[in-house]
Write a protein that holds these residues in place. Structure first.
Motif, PDB file in Angstrom:
ATOM      1  N   HIS A  55       0.831  -1.212   0.000  1.00  0.00           N
ATOM      2  CA  HIS A  55       0.000   0.000   0.000  1.00  0.00           C
ATOM      3  C   HIS A  55       0.864   1.260   0.000  1.00  0.00           C
ATOM      4  O   HIS A  55       0.329   2.367   0.088  1.00  0.00           O
ATOM      5  CB  HIS A  55      -0.925   0.023   1.222  1.00  0.00           C
ATOM      6  N   GLY A  56       2.185   1.100  -0.058  1.00  0.00           N
ATOM      7  CA  GLY A  56       3.076   2.257  -0.082  1.00  0.00           C
ATOM      8  C   GLY A  56       3.410   2.810   1.285  1.00  0.00           C
ATOM      9  O   GLY A  56       3.965   3.901   1.396  1.00  0.00           O
ATOM     10  N   ILE A  57       3.080   2.073   2.330  1.00  0.00           N
ATOM     11  CA  ILE A  57       3.410   2.513   3.688  1.00  0.00           C
ATOM     12  C   ILE A  57       4.806   1.994   3.991  1.00  0.00           C
ATOM     13  O   ILE A  57       4.998   0.858   4.427  1.00  0.00           O
ATOM     14  CB  ILE A  57       2.362   2.030   4.713  1.00  0.00           C
ATOM     15  N   THR A  58       5.791   2.834   3.689  1.00  0.00           N
ATOM     16  CA  THR A  58       7.198   2.477   3.835  1.00  0.00           C
ATOM     17  C   THR A  58       7.908   3.592   4.593  1.00  0.00           C
ATOM     18  O   THR A  58       7.285   4.569   4.977  1.00  0.00           O
ATOM     19  CB  THR A  58       7.853   2.276   2.460  1.00  0.00           C
ATOM     20  N   GLY A  59       9.202   3.418   4.758  1.00  0.00           N
ATOM     21  CA  GLY A  59       9.988   4.439   5.442  1.00  0.00           C
ATOM     22  C   GLY A  59      10.527   3.916   6.749  1.00  0.00           C
ATOM     23  O   GLY A  59      10.374   2.740   7.081  1.00  0.00           O
TER      24      GLY A  59
END
Length: 145
Positions: A55-59
């Protein structure tokens, strides 16, 4: 008693794990509000983490983000998000010896390590109430008509 067969879309990583183990899994529908994907995922921290990445929840793990699972909006560190989502799913763990149920593996591990009686216990997964059981289709399940 009849069983209802409900088609569900399963996250690719969860599907791969199920096919490799040849065991049924309990999966839960994705309820991320910003981008619902319609996929189902396994109720484990590793499966939820992988799904969040899709879902693009990265970092960095220390990044502060809001949980949008089911409209939650709780602010927490990204590194805690997968564990937090397991609370939404209702997934718990049970001591195989005394039957005590805890909400997280690390809390149950502390119980097992501190209990003389339960020292050799195994953590048993307790599925949440909204899960679907999915099973791999193998040649053993097929028959000729």
């Amino acid at each position: 008693m009849s069983l209802d067969i409900i088609p569900v879309a399963v996250d690719p990583e969860t599907l791969f794990r199920m096919e490799q183990s040849a065991e049924p899994l309990v999966v839960y529908e994705c309820e991320l509000q910003q981008a619902p994907c319609g996929m189902c995922l396994e109720g484990t921290t590793s499966a939820v983490s992988a799904h969040l990445r899709r879902h693009g929840i990265t970092g960095p793990e220390s990044a502060v983000i809001a949980c949008t699972w089911g409209g939650c909006n709780k602010i927490l560190k990204k590194g805690s998000m997968a564990r937090h989502i397991l609370i939404h799913l209702g997934v718990k763990v049970r001591c195989s010896i005394c039957g005590i149920v805890k909400c997280r593996h690390d809390i149950l591990r502390a119980h097992i390590n501190s209990s003389e009686t339960c020292h050799f216990a195994i953590a048993e997964d307790v599925p949440g109430p909204g899960g679907y059981v999915v099973a791999p289709i193998t040649a053993a399940h097929m028959h000729q008509v």
